[in-house]
Design a protein around this motif. Structure first.
Motif, PDB file in Angstrom:
ATOM      1  N   ALA A 185       0.825  -1.211   0.000  1.00 36.90           N
ATOM      2  CA  ALA A 185       0.000   0.000   0.000  1.00 36.90           C
ATOM      3  C   ALA A 185       0.859   1.260   0.000  1.00 36.90           C
ATOM      4  N   LYS A 186       2.091   1.138   0.458  1.00 32.60           N
ATOM      5  CA  LYS A 186       2.977   2.301   0.515  1.00 32.60           C
ATOM      6  C   LYS A 186       3.750   2.517  -0.788  1.00 32.60           C
ATOM      7  N   ILE A 187       3.715   1.548  -1.698  1.00 24.30           N
ATOM      8  CA  ILE A 187       4.356   1.705  -3.001  1.00 24.30           C
ATOM      9  C   ILE A 187       3.377   2.470  -3.881  1.00 24.30           C
ATOM     10  N   ARG A 247      -2.336   0.527  -9.150  1.00 26.30           N
ATOM     11  CA  ARG A 247      -3.077   1.617  -9.786  1.00 26.30           C
ATOM     12  C   ARG A 247      -2.446   2.001 -11.121  1.00 26.30           C
ATOM     13  N   LEU A 248      -1.998   1.020 -11.842  1.00 23.50           N
ATOM     14  CA  LEU A 248      -1.387   1.273 -13.143  1.00 23.50           C
ATOM     15  C   LEU A 248      -2.455   1.328 -14.227  1.00 23.50           C
ATOM     16  N   PRO A 249      -2.147   2.000 -15.340  1.00 24.22           N
ATOM     17  CA  PRO A 249      -3.068   1.921 -16.479  1.00 24.22           C
ATOM     18  C   PRO A 249      -3.188   0.463 -16.921  1.00 24.22           C
ATOM     19  N   GLY A 250      -4.378   0.027 -17.185  1.00 22.70           N
ATOM     20  CA  GLY A 250      -4.602  -1.358 -17.564  1.00 22.70           C
ATOM     21  C   GLY A 250      -5.173  -2.189 -16.437  1.00 22.70           C
ATOM     22  N   ASP A 251      -5.109  -1.697 -15.207  1.00 20.50           N
ATOM     23  CA  ASP A 251      -5.750  -2.392 -14.096  1.00 20.50           C
ATOM     24  C   ASP A 251      -7.256  -2.218 -14.233  1.00 20.50           C
ATOM     25  N   ILE A 252      -7.975  -3.300 -14.066  1.00 17.50           N
ATOM     26  CA  ILE A 252      -9.425  -3.284 -14.272  1.00 17.50           C
ATOM     27  C   ILE A 252     -10.118  -3.210 -12.915  1.00 17.50           C
ATOM     28  N   ALA A 253     -10.960  -2.190 -12.737  1.00 20.82           N
ATOM     29  CA  ALA A 253     -11.739  -2.036 -11.509  1.00 20.82           C
ATOM     30  C   ALA A 253     -13.196  -1.798 -11.893  1.00 20.82           C
ATOM     31  N   TYR A 254     -14.088  -2.555 -11.267  1.00 20.74           N
ATOM     32  CA  TYR A 254     -15.518  -2.429 -11.541  1.00 20.74           C
ATOM     33  C   TYR A 254     -16.249  -2.371 -10.203  1.00 20.74           C
ATOM     34  N   HIS A 255     -17.010  -1.313  -9.994  1.00 22.78           N
ATOM     35  CA  HIS A 255     -17.765  -1.131  -8.758  1.00 22.78           C
ATOM     36  C   HIS A 255     -19.233  -0.901  -9.112  1.00 22.78           C
ATOM     37  N   ARG A 256     -20.090  -1.654  -8.469  1.00 25.75           N
ATOM     38  CA  ARG A 256     -21.528  -1.443  -8.664  1.00 25.75           C
ATOM     39  C   ARG A 256     -22.239  -1.890  -7.390  1.00 25.75           C
ATOM     40  N   GLY A 257     -22.804  -0.948  -6.693  1.00 26.14           N
ATOM     41  CA  GLY A 257     -23.482  -1.266  -5.440  1.00 26.14           C
ATOM     42  C   GLY A 257     -22.519  -1.857  -4.431  1.00 26.14           C
ATOM     43  N   ASN A 258     -22.839  -3.040  -3.940  1.00 28.54           N
ATOM     44  CA  ASN A 258     -21.975  -3.723  -2.968  1.00 28.54           C
ATOM     45  C   ASN A 258     -20.961  -4.645  -3.636  1.00 28.54           C
ATOM     46  N   PHE A 259     -20.949  -4.691  -4.962  1.00 29.76           N
ATOM     47  CA  PHE A 259     -20.059  -5.585  -5.695  1.00 29.76           C
ATOM     48  C   PHE A 259     -18.827  -4.821  -6.167  1.00 29.76           C
ATOM     49  N   HIS A 260     -17.667  -5.352  -5.858  1.00 32.79           N
ATOM     50  CA  HIS A 260     -16.401  -4.757  -6.287  1.00 32.79           C
ATOM     51  C   HIS A 260     -15.563  -5.842  -6.945  1.00 32.79           C
ATOM     52  N   PHE A 261     -15.102  -5.568  -8.149  1.00 26.72           N
ATOM     53  CA  PHE A 261     -14.229  -6.492  -8.866  1.00 26.72           C
ATOM     54  C   PHE A 261     -12.973  -5.731  -9.259  1.00 26.72           C
ATOM     55  N   TYR A 262     -11.818  -6.296  -8.957  1.00 24.04           N
ATOM     56  CA  TYR A 262     -10.554  -5.651  -9.285  1.00 24.04           C
ATOM     57  C   TYR A 262      -9.609  -6.706  -9.836  1.00 24.04           C
TER      58      TYR A 262
END
Length: 73
Positions: free
Chosen positions: A29-31, A36-51
């Motif tokens: 977490a300290k790096i 959080r690089l370009p190309g990392d996939i993050a999807y958030h919808r309601g209570n569902f989180h996919f990373y």
């Protein structure tokens, strides 16, 4: 060479890799760029989180490949 000597080298190398991975998990977490690089996939919808850290995985793969290549030389 003695097969036990080769196995010892493999175990030492795997131990070093486990220590490095443990340090990354501990201080990841300290790096600033990790996760959080370009190309990392993050999807958030309601209570569902996919990373899925695709960009981070590719970067780590390239770095580890270079390290392995240097160790074989």
């Amino acid at each position: 060479m003695n097969p036990l000597f080769e196995m010892g080298k493999v175990l030492i190398f795997l131990g070093i890799i486990l220590v490095v991975v443990g340090l990354i998990f501990s201080f990841g977490a300290k790096i600033p760029f990790l996760g959080r690089l370009p190309g990392d996939i993050a999807y958030h919808r309601g209570n569902f989180h996919f990373y899925f850290p695709l960009g981070t995985s590719i970067l780590l793969s390239v770095v580890l490949t270079l390290i392995m290549w240097l160790l074989r030389k």
